[in-house]
Scaffold this active site. Structure first.
Site, PDB file in Angstrom:
ATOM      1  N   TYR A 159       0.849  -1.207   0.000  1.00 57.60           N
ATOM      2  CA  TYR A 159       0.000   0.000   0.000  1.00 57.60           C
ATOM      3  C   TYR A 159       0.886   1.258   0.000  1.00 57.60           C
ATOM      4  O   TYR A 159       0.607   2.216  -0.742  1.00 57.60           O
ATOM      5  CB  TYR A 159      -0.882  -0.066   1.249  1.00 57.60           C
ATOM      6  CG  TYR A 159      -1.978   0.972   1.347  1.00 57.60           C
ATOM      7  CD1 TYR A 159      -3.163   0.842   0.623  1.00 57.60           C
ATOM      8  CD2 TYR A 159      -1.850   2.060   2.211  1.00 57.60           C
ATOM      9  CE1 TYR A 159      -4.190   1.778   0.748  1.00 57.60           C
ATOM     10  CE2 TYR A 159      -2.870   2.994   2.344  1.00 57.60           C
ATOM     11  CZ  TYR A 159      -4.042   2.848   1.615  1.00 57.60           C
ATOM     12  OH  TYR A 159      -5.044   3.778   1.747  1.00 57.60           O
ATOM     13  N   LYS A 163       0.862   4.145  -2.868  1.00 52.17           N
ATOM     14  CA  LYS A 163       0.476   5.529  -2.569  1.00 52.17           C
ATOM     15  C   LYS A 163       1.651   6.491  -2.778  1.00 52.17           C
ATOM     16  O   LYS A 163       1.452   7.621  -3.249  1.00 52.17           O
ATOM     17  CB  LYS A 163      -0.076   5.635  -1.146  1.00 52.17           C
ATOM     18  CG  LYS A 163      -1.378   4.853  -0.920  1.00 52.17           C
ATOM     19  CD  LYS A 163      -2.514   5.295  -1.828  1.00 52.17           C
ATOM     20  CE  LYS A 163      -3.875   4.749  -1.391  1.00 52.17           C
ATOM     21  NZ  LYS A 163      -4.952   5.103  -2.318  1.00 52.17           N
TER      22      LYS A 163
END
Ligand code: NDP
Length: 247
Positions: A159, A163
């Site tokens: 993640y 991001k």
């Protein structure tokens, strides 16, 4: 004094808008007069609920089912929406998933799904969206990133990579199209109360200077500003909506 360029006719596409942050952004943009395409993957009921709320308030919207990770689907999705709502002028890359695991144990699938949804799909949609925006000399790409990425979070290497990648992509594309009236920005929310964060322990709140989780509407307020004519000189930025967490 230079006048703020006006807003041409067109619509906003919000990915993953069947609930949570995406739903709040769809509602906020609709209340600013944007016709909205509500994308969802599986939650048709949630998407219909957002649509009827927009219509009840006098706005215009359509629901569009699509898994944004499907290769080649971005162009189709935009064409489908443009057929009903005119040119695409605001793209909110919001659809996101997490699949948490310590790096030593992350499966290939956990890595690929998180990167495909949070990063590659946003790239594919953005590159398809830039044409109508450049043609209109008005465009807004808003990427929903996270405090995770700029900040470490054990168990979220996939993640965080996605991001952080989204923030890097935002800056570079922003510079590439800055002369064309198109802005590209990221919003980095902290801990926001949605299904994605349901069940997280309360002790996490202690690390947030504001001592509370944020709401989807607080993130949507920022997206609403970035989509507006008034934000025409804001590009390549990442705005943290995190109660001070990243400070
Ligand atoms: P939710 O889990 O509540 O909602 C996610 C949305 O994304 C759903 O509408 C879901 O649709 C959609 N979605 C997921 N995968 C796909 C796909 N492949 N194609 C199309 N739509 C998809 O998440 P949040 O509202 O909490 O998060 C929204 C964004 O904000 C995400 O990018 C997330 O990473 C980011 N974020 C969230 C934070 C938080 O604290 N909540 C903090 C920082 C960032 P469906 O249900 O129909 O499958």
């Amino acid at each position: 004094m230079r006048a703020v360029p006006g807003r041409p006719e067109g619509f906003a596409l919000v990915t993953g808008a069947s609930r949570g942050i995406g739903a709040a952004i769809a509602l906020a943009l609709a209340s600013d007069g944007w016709p909205v395409a509500i994308n969802y993957r599986s939650d048709a009921t949630g998407a219909e609920r957002v649509l009827s709320e927009i219509e009840q308030r006098g706005g215009r919207a359509i629901c569009l089912q699509a898994d944004v990770t499907e290769r080649g689907r971005a162009q189709e999705l935009i064409r489908e929406a443009e057929g009903q709502l005119g040119p695409l002028l605001v793209l909110v890359n919001n659809a996101g998933v997490r699949a948490d695991e310590l790096a030593l144990n992350i499966s290939d699938e956990q890595w690929d799904t998180v990167l495909a949804t949070n990063l590659s799909a946003a790239f594919e949609l953005t590159r398809q969206a830039l044409r109508p925006m450049i043609r209109a000399r008005f465009g807004r790409v808003i990427n929903i990133a996270s405090v995770v990425g700029p900040r470490a979070n054990p168990g979220q290497a996939n993640y965080a990579a996605a991001k952080a990648g989204l923030i890097g992509m935002t800056k570079t594309i922003a510079v590439e199209v800055a002369r064309r009236g198109v802005t590209v920005n990221a919003i980095a929310p902290g801990l926001i109360e949605t299904e994605m964060t349901a069940g997280l322990p309360d002790r996490l709140l202690a690390a947030i200077p504001a001592r509370r989780a944020g709401t989807p509407e607080e993130v949507a307020a920022c997206a609403r500003f970035l989509a507006s004519e008034q934000a025409c000189y804001v590009t390549g930025s990442t705005i943290f909506v995190d109660g001070g967490l990243s400070a």
